[in-house]
Design an enzyme around this catalytic site. Structure first.
Site, PDB file in Angstrom:
ATOM      1  N   HIS A  32      26.502  16.914  56.743  1.00  0.00           N
ATOM      2  CA  HIS A  32      26.255  17.549  55.452  1.00  0.00           C
ATOM      3  C   HIS A  32      25.736  16.498  54.463  1.00  0.00           C
ATOM      4  CE1 HIS A  32      29.186  20.019  57.587  1.00  0.00           C
ATOM      5  NE2 HIS A  32      28.811  21.041  56.836  1.00  0.00           N
ATOM      6  N   HIS A 266      22.807  21.833  52.721  1.00  0.00           N
ATOM      7  CA  HIS A 266      24.260  21.785  52.831  1.00  0.00           C
ATOM      8  C   HIS A 266      24.730  21.195  54.158  1.00  0.00           C
ATOM      9  CE1 HIS A 266      28.454  23.010  52.613  1.00  0.00           C
ATOM     10  NE2 HIS A 266      28.318  23.555  53.815  1.00  0.00           N
ATOM     11  N   SER A 388      67.870  33.816  50.975  1.00  0.00           N
ATOM     12  CA  SER A 388      67.816  34.369  52.328  1.00  0.00           C
ATOM     13  C   SER A 388      67.614  33.297  53.388  1.00  0.00           C
ATOM     14  CB  SER A 388      66.688  35.400  52.425  1.00  0.00           C
ATOM     15  OG  SER A 388      66.937  36.504  51.580  1.00  0.00           O
ATOM     16  N   GLU A 415      53.150  31.038  50.355  1.00  0.00           N
ATOM     17  CA  GLU A 415      53.467  30.364  51.613  1.00  0.00           C
ATOM     18  C   GLU A 415      52.441  29.317  52.006  1.00  0.00           C
ATOM     19  OE1 GLU A 415      55.474  34.397  51.822  1.00  0.00           O
ATOM     20  OE2 GLU A 415      53.494  33.651  51.238  1.00  0.00           O
ATOM     21  N   PHE A 440      56.176  35.342  58.161  1.00  0.00           N
ATOM     22  CA  PHE A 440      55.229  34.879  57.152  1.00  0.00           C
ATOM     23  C   PHE A 440      54.687  33.485  57.444  1.00  0.00           C
ATOM     24  CE2 PHE A 440      57.991  37.809  54.485  1.00  0.00           C
ATOM     25  CZ  PHE A 440      57.179  38.897  54.741  1.00  0.00           C
ATOM     26  N   ASP A 472      64.658  45.789  57.793  1.00  0.00           N
ATOM     27  CA  ASP A 472      63.354  45.561  57.161  1.00  0.00           C
ATOM     28  C   ASP A 472      62.193  45.996  58.052  1.00  0.00           C
ATOM     29  OD1 ASP A 472      64.120  44.708  54.686  1.00  0.00           O
ATOM     30  OD2 ASP A 472      64.181  42.593  55.233  1.00  0.00           O
ATOM     31  N   HIS A 476      58.451  42.868  58.995  1.00  0.00           N
ATOM     32  CA  HIS A 476      59.185  41.626  58.770  1.00  0.00           C
ATOM     33  C   HIS A 476      59.767  41.038  60.056  1.00  0.00           C
ATOM     34  CE1 HIS A 476      58.685  42.750  54.661  1.00  0.00           C
ATOM     35  NE2 HIS A 476      59.484  41.821  54.198  1.00  0.00           N
TER      36      HIS A 476
END
Length: 671
Positions: A32, A266, A388, A415, A440, A472, A476
Site C-alpha cells: 500500500h 491504496h 454474573s 465486548e 458473546f 435465557d 445465550h
C-alpha cells in the site's frame, strides 16, 4: 550524489519516507504505497518534533507510544523507524513482505523493533491504543509520587477512514472519552479513499462531531498539511484535558500525477513510470530505488537525538526514585517483565467434596480474590456483566474518569472493544482480564485472535458456558464457540471441572507469558472433585486420568469430559459396573495436544478404541480424541429455554446417555 542545503533538508527528509515506501512496495510487487506518501509529514513530525523516544533503547519504560492503526501503511512505519535510527536496515526495507523478513506486510509486535502492537485488521490498533493510554494513567496512579513522575507519556495513533468505520473503534473511543484519557492523541487520515474508491459510496458521517460527542477534543487541519502545522497541532493536543482527535483532509498517493486521490493508489504498486513521475514532482535528487540523499540520515539522527534527551532526564529521575522507593520500583519493573512475585502461589486454594457443588464461575470469583492479593498487577472487568461473571476484585476500587488507582474496569456493553483494551493493558505491564458470556465471545473474536498472534498473555473469562445457563435460551447458550476458540492457534482454552481445576487454571494463566488464555466457566453447580485426584500440572498437561479401573489393566472404555460434564462421566462410570472404565478430565485440549506422544498415549491408550466424549457443546473438537469407533455426547443444534436440568435431559446430555454411548462404542470395538 547531490549536495543538499539546510533550506530543503526537511522537505527532502519527508520525501525520503515517501520514496522508500513506494520503492519497497514496487520491489515487493505488493503493498500500500498511497498512505505512506500522504502521511510522510505526519510521521516526520511525530518522530523528530513531538514524541519522546530513543532508538537506542526502544523499550524505555516511559517512551511515548506510536500505533499505526492503519497497518496497511506499514512502509510508513518501517521507513521512519529506519531513518530515525532503529535497528531496521535499508536491506530490511528491501525485503518488505518477503518470507522471514523484519518488514512484514502489516506491523507485528515482537517482530519489528519499534512496533508496539500488531495492526492491520482495521479498528484494532486504535482500540488497543486506548488500552495503552489507560495503562499509562493506571500506572501513573500507582507508581508516581509527589516528587517523582516516572510514568508520564503519551500514546499517538494514526487512524484511517477504514478504522473509523469499524465498530470496535466506536466502542473503544466511546470508553476513552468517558474515562477522559487525555494523553491519547489520534491523527485521523481523512483521505476519502478505500479499496472500492471514494468513501462517499458508504460513509458520510462527520467523524469529528461524533468524537466530540464521545467526549474528545477535536482539532481540524486543512489540506496540504505541513510539518510545522502538524507539530503545533500535536503540541496543542498534549495540552488538552481530553483525548484528542486531529482531523486532516489528506491526499492518498500524494505527488503521483495519475493516481493521487484514487483507489488505485491504496493497495497496489504504482508502477515504475508513476514512481518516476512522483519523484519528479518531489524534485527528488535521484531515480535510484531506495536512495537516501546526503544529509538526510544525519538530519534524522540529530533531531531524534534531541527527542531522546528526555530519556536521559528520565533516567536521572528514575535513579532517585529507585533509591527513595525501592519497593515501588521493583514492582514496576517486575510487572513490565511479566515476572510474578516470589512465592505468589504458595497457598493455592483448594476445596474437598465435602464443600459441595459450586459453579465454576463462582469458583473463579474466589480464586480471583486469592490471585489479586498475590499479583498486584492483576486488573480486569466485564462487559456490564460483573454480577454474573463474578469478576469483581473485592475492596479494590473502580477505574473512573480522573480516578485510575482502582483495579476494576467497567467496559460497558462493548465486548470487542473490551478485548482490544485488555490487550493494550497487557502489552503495557498489567495482567488484565475481560469477562462476558461465552456466547458473546463471538463479538470479540478479532481481539482474541490479535492477542494470539502477538503471543500476548491476555485473559478472557467466559462464563455461562453451556446449555446449563438454562432459561435465557438459545440466544445465550453457546454451542459452537468452544470449537471456534479451540481452533485458534496459540490460544489456551480451559474448561475446568470444579473449584480445584479452576484454581489450577488461574495459576496456569498467570504463569503463562507467551499466549492468551480463555476460560470457559459454568453458571450451574459442579460437584467438587477430590483435590488429591487432580495432579498439580493438570492444566499444563491438559488431560489426566481422574478415575481408573484395576491397577495395571487397560480399561475397556474411556470416558472423557470437560467442565460440568466431567461429573456426568463419573456418574456414567458408576453405571458401567460390569466393565473396566477410565474417566479422563480434559480441561485444556490445547496443552494436551502439545504433550509428547508418550503422555498422550498413557492417558488415552491407542489400544483402547472404545471411547466417549461428553461436552454440552458442538462435538467438532472431539473427533481427534475419540477416534473412528468412539461416540460423542454433545450438542448438534441450538439450545432451548427452560431450567438447566430440563434442558440437559431434553438434549440427552445425561449420565444415562453417556453410559449408552459407552456400550455402543464398546460393542463396535469388540466386533
Amino acid at each position: 550524489m547531490s549536495v543538499v542545503t539546510d533550506q530543503n533538508l526537511e522537505k527532502l527528509s519527508v520525501d525520503t519516507i515517501r520514496t522508500l515506501s513506494m520503492d519497497a512496495v514496487e520491489q515487493a510487487n505488493s503493498g500500500h504505497p498511497g498512505t505512506p506518501m500522504a502521511l510522510a509529514p505526519v510521521a516526520y513530525a511525530l518522530f523528530t518534533q513531538v514524541m519522546n523516544h530513543d532508538p537506542q533503547d526502544p523499550h524505555w519504560l516511559n517512551r511515548d507510544r506510536f500505533v499505526l492503526s492503519a497497518g496497511h501503511a506499514s512502509m510508513l512505519q518501517y521507513s521512519i523507524l529506519h531513518l530515525s535510527g532503529y535497528d531496521l536496515s535499508l536491506e530490511d526495507l528491501k525485503q518488505f513482505r518477503q518470507l522471514e523478513s523484519r518488514t512484514p506486510g502489516h506491523p507485528e509486535a515482537g517482530h519489528t523493533v519499534g512496533v508496539e502492537t500488531t495492526t492491520g485488521p482495521l479498528g484494532q490498533g486504535i482500540s488497543t491504543a486506548v488500552g495503552m493510554a489507560l495503562a499509562e494513567r493506571m500506572l501513573a496512579a500507582r507508581f508516581n509520587t509527589e516528587e517523582h513522575a516516572v510514568i508520564d507519556h503519551h500514546t499517538f495513533v494514526i487512524a484511517s477512514d477504514g478504522d473509523m468505520q469499524e465498530g470496535i473503534q466506536s466502542e473503544a473511543a466511546s470508553l476513552a472519552g468517558h474515562l477522559n484519557l487525555r494523553r491519547l492523541i489520534v491523527f485521523y487520515d481523512d483521505n476519502h479513499i478505500s479499496i472500492e474508491g471514494d468513501t462517499a459510496k458508504s460513509f458520510s458521517e462527520d467523524v469529528g462531531r461524533r468524537y466530540e460527542a464521545y467526549g474528545w477534543e477535536t482539532i481540524h487541519l486543512g489540506e496540504d498539511i505541513e510539518v510545522g502545522q502538524l507539530t503545533a497541532a500535536f503540541e496543542a493536543a498534549k495540552g488538552t484535558d481530553k483525548p484528542t482527535l486531529i482531523v486532516a483532509r489528506t491526499h492518498i498517493g500524494y505527488g503521483a500525477p495519475n493516481k493521487q486521490d484514487t483507489g488505485s493508489a491504496h493497495g497496489s504498486p504504482l508502477g515504475e513510470d508513476e514512481i518516476r513521475a512522483a519523484k519528479d514532482f518531489y524534485d527528488f535528487p535521484s531515480q535510484e530505488p531506495f536512495f537516501v540523499p546526503d544529509g538526510v540520515y544525519d538530519h534524522y539522527r540529530e533531531l531524534v537525538a534531541q527527542r531522546a534527551e528526555a530519556h536521559d532526564a528520565w533516567e536521572q529521575t528514575w535513579s532517585v526514585y529507585k533509591e527513595a522507593h525501592p519497593d515501588l520500583a521493583d514492582a514496576l519493573e517486575r510487572g513490565r517483565s511479566k515476572e510474578l512475585p516470589d512465592g505468589w502461589d504458595a497457598d493455592l486454594p483448594r476445596q474437598t467434596p465435602d464443600d459441595g457443588s459450586l459453579a465454576t464461575r463462582k469458583a473463579s470469583e474466589a480464586v480471583i480474590q486469592w490471585a489479586a492479593k498475590a499479583v498486584p498487577e492483576l486488573v480486569g472487568g466485564s462487559a456490564d456483566l460483573a454480577g454474573s461473571t463474578n469478576t469483581i476484585i473485592e475492596d479494590a476500587g473502580s477505574i473512573e474518569a480522573g480516578e485510575y488507582g482502582g483495579r476494576n474496569l467497567h467496559f460497558g456493553i462493548r465486548e470487542h472493544g473490551m478485548g482490544a483494551i485488555v490487550n493494550g493493558l497487557t502489552l503495557s505491564g498489567f495482567r488484565a482480564y475481560g469477562a462476558t458470556f461465552l456466547t458473546f465471545s463471538d463479538y470479540m473474536k478479532g481481539s482474541v485472535r490479535m492477542a494470539a498472534i502477538m503471543e500476548c498473555p491476555s485473559i478472557f473469562v467466559y462464563t455461562h458456558d453451556s446449555i446449563g445457563l438454562g432459561e435465557d435460551g438459545p440466544t445465550h447458550q453457546p454451542i459452537e464457540q468452544l470449537t471456534h476458540l479451540r481452533a485458534t492457534p496459540k490460544l489456551n482454552v480451559i474448561r475446568p471441572a470444579d473449584f480445584n481445576e479452576t484454581a489450577l487454571a488461574w495459576r496456569f494463566a498467570l504463569r503463562t507469558t507467551n499466549r492468551p488464555t480463555a476460560f470457559s466457566l459454568s453458571r450451574q453447580g459442579a460437584p467438587t472433585l477430590d483435590p488429591d485426584a487432580i495432579p498439580d500440572d493438570a492444566i499444563e498437561r491438559g488431560a489426566y486420568v481422574l478415575r481408573d479401573g484395576p491397577d495395571g489393566e487397560l480399561p475397556d472404555v474411556i470416558l472423557i469430559g470437560t467442565g460440568t460434564e466431567v461429573s456426568l462421566a463419573l456418574e456414567a462410570a458408576d453405571a458401567l459396573a460390569d466393565v473396566k472404565v477410565r474417566v479422563v478430565s480434559m480441561p485444556c485440549m490445547d496443552t494436551f495436544a502439545e504433550q509428547d506422544a508418550g503422555y498422550r498415549d498413557a492417558v488415552l491408550p491407542p489400544g483402547v478404541r472404545a471411547r466417549v466424549a461428553v461436552e454440552a457443546a458442538s462435538p467438532f473438537s472431539w473427533y481427534r480424541w475419540v477416534g473412528d469407533l468412539g461416540e460423542i455426547v454433545g450438542m448438534r443444534d441450538y439450545g432451548a429455554s427452560a431450567p438447566a436440568p430440563e434442558v440437559y435431559e431434553h438434549f440427552g446430555i445425561t449420565a444415562e446417555k453417556v453410559a449408552e454411548a459407552a456400550r455402543a462404542s464398546l460393542e463396535r470395538a469388540r466386533s
